[in-house]
Design a protein around this motif. Structure first.
Motif, PDB file in Angstrom:
ATOM      1  N   PRO A 169       0.823  -1.213   0.000  1.00 51.63           N
ATOM      2  CA  PRO A 169       0.000   0.000   0.000  1.00 51.63           C
ATOM      3  C   PRO A 169       0.855   1.261   0.000  1.00 51.63           C
ATOM      4  CG  PRO A 169       0.004  -1.033   2.169  1.00 51.63           C
ATOM      5  CD  PRO A 169       0.739  -1.968   1.256  1.00 51.63           C
ATOM      6  N   ARG A 173      -3.174   2.002   6.157  1.00 50.53           N
ATOM      7  CA  ARG A 173      -4.158   2.513   7.105  1.00 50.53           C
ATOM      8  C   ARG A 173      -4.161   1.674   8.355  1.00 50.53           C
ATOM      9  NH1 ARG A 173      -9.887   0.323   4.843  1.00 50.53           N
ATOM     10  NH2 ARG A 173      -9.117  -1.429   3.641  1.00 50.53           N
ATOM     11  N   GLN A 185      -7.466   5.297  -2.454  1.00 50.70           N
ATOM     12  CA  GLN A 185      -6.264   4.602  -2.011  1.00 50.70           C
ATOM     13  C   GLN A 185      -5.551   3.989  -3.203  1.00 50.70           C
ATOM     14  OE1 GLN A 185      -7.006   1.328   0.669  1.00 50.70           O
ATOM     15  NE2 GLN A 185      -8.895   0.731  -0.365  1.00 50.70           N
ATOM     16  N   SER A 187      -2.373   1.130  -4.256  1.00 48.71           N
ATOM     17  CA  SER A 187      -1.515   0.039  -3.789  1.00 48.71           C
ATOM     18  C   SER A 187      -0.956  -0.719  -4.992  1.00 48.71           C
ATOM     19  CB  SER A 187      -2.290  -0.919  -2.878  1.00 48.71           C
ATOM     20  OG  SER A 187      -3.437  -1.424  -3.528  1.00 48.71           O
ATOM     21  N   THR A 217     -12.299   0.857   0.189  1.00 49.30           N
ATOM     22  CA  THR A 217     -12.227   2.262  -0.215  1.00 49.30           C
ATOM     23  C   THR A 217     -13.471   3.024   0.223  1.00 49.30           C
ATOM     24  OG1 THR A 217     -10.937   1.572  -2.142  1.00 49.30           O
ATOM     25  CG2 THR A 217     -11.836   3.800  -2.170  1.00 49.30           C
ATOM     26  N   LEU A 220     -13.447   4.494   3.906  1.00 47.83           N
ATOM     27  CA  LEU A 220     -12.441   5.461   4.342  1.00 47.83           C
ATOM     28  C   LEU A 220     -13.038   6.783   4.848  1.00 47.83           C
ATOM     29  CD1 LEU A 220      -9.664   4.913   1.624  1.00 47.83           C
ATOM     30  CD2 LEU A 220      -9.716   4.070   3.983  1.00 47.83           C
TER      31      LEU A 220
END
Length: 293
Positions: A169, A173, A185, A187, A217, A220
């Motif tokens: 990532p 998080r 996000q 990764s 996602t 978040l």
């Protein structure tokens, strides 16, 4: 107990995603071996096995370029999955397949898949985000190992289990104290070891991995996750477009965003780039996101 090697993990995933033809247009996807399942079948596994059934039912040179799937029931790791293929259309350029995945006589997933003879055409694409390369980032395994002592005991085995998809990532998080953040996000991911040159298998591995980041996602902006809240989540549908050739054992960048959530659902999108900046796939998914406080 010694963890399996990356090569063994990759080989086992490829074996899992290799469906067996048991009759004309009828295929069987095996269950996870040696009791290593986790109760509910991972949605990416069902999608990838269904894609393999569609690919095996279609003659070259047509290759899969899109799929659209609906999840209806959770799959059970204790049983194999049967895949019935319906050949809706076979044209000069395109072929269309429907795949119905069943367990214990009940459908768990319906999927439509389109396949095309490769051809050239006009080109454009979005630019790849400017993010650090995977070599500069910690693996998800190391991130999880660094916080395992804070994870409730009942979650630790699932949290630290070896995975065939290596993930790095860009902005890890917290699983213990999730903070509200922008619904985006990035990764890097790849299968844990080289898997040969079969492009159908590389497409199946990408389809498998495409279900790994989207649901998270959508959580978040709300500072919640399945470990810290009574969050019920599941994939409702999943669409994947395969744009370019790629290798799933090379690093791929998965950039995800969630433009909307409401009514116990979240909508999530993903773009998958090769290291050289080519947009090789796009993903969209709506998922269940229900709090049960």
């Amino acid at each position: 107990m010694t963890n399996p090697s990356p090569e063994a993990l990759a080989a086992d995933l490829c074996d899992l995603l290799t469906v067996e033809e048991i009759d004309t247009d009828l295929y069987r996807g095996r269950r996870i071996a040696n009791g290593q399942g986790h109760g509910r079948v991972f949605g990416g596994q069902v999608i990838a096995q269904a894609l393999q059934a569609a690919q095996q039912s279609t003659d070259a040179p047509k290759v899969a370029h899109s799929l659209h799937a609906y999840f209806m029931r959770p799959g059970n790791d204790d049983y194999p999955i049967l895949f019935r293929v319906v050949r809706d259309f076979d044209g000069k350029s395109f072929a269309t397949r429907r795949v119905i995945a069943t367990q214990k006589g009940l459908p768990i997933l319906n999927m439509a898949c389109s396949l095309q003879v490769p051809e050239d055409g006009l080109r454009h694409q979005d630019a790849m985000p400017d993010v650090p390369p995977p070599e500069d980032l910690k693996s998800d395994v190391d991130v999880r190992a660094g916080m395992v002592d804070s994870i409730p005991e009942r979650f630790r085995a699932h949290f630290t289990r070896p995975r065939p998809i290596e993930i790095r990532p860009v902005a890890p998080r917290s699983f213990i104290n999730p903070e509200k953040s922008e619904p985006r996000q990035d990764s890097w991911f790849r299968i844990s070891a080289p898997i040969g040159d079969d492009p159908a298998m590389h497409r199946a591995v990408l389809a498998y991995a495409s279900d790994m980041a989207l649901l998270g996602t959508g959580t978040l902006p709300h500072g919640v996750n399945w470990m810290t809240h009574k969050l019920q989540s599941a994939s409702l549908d999943h669409s994947l477009w395969l744009h370019e050739d790629f290798r799933a054992d090379d690093w791929l960048l998965y950039t995800c965003d969630s433009p909307w959530a409401g009514h116990a659902r979240s909508f999530n999108r993903g773009k998958i780039f090769s290291r050289d900046g080519r947009l090789v796939a796009s993903v969209a998914q709506e998922g269940l996101m229900r709090l049960r406080e």
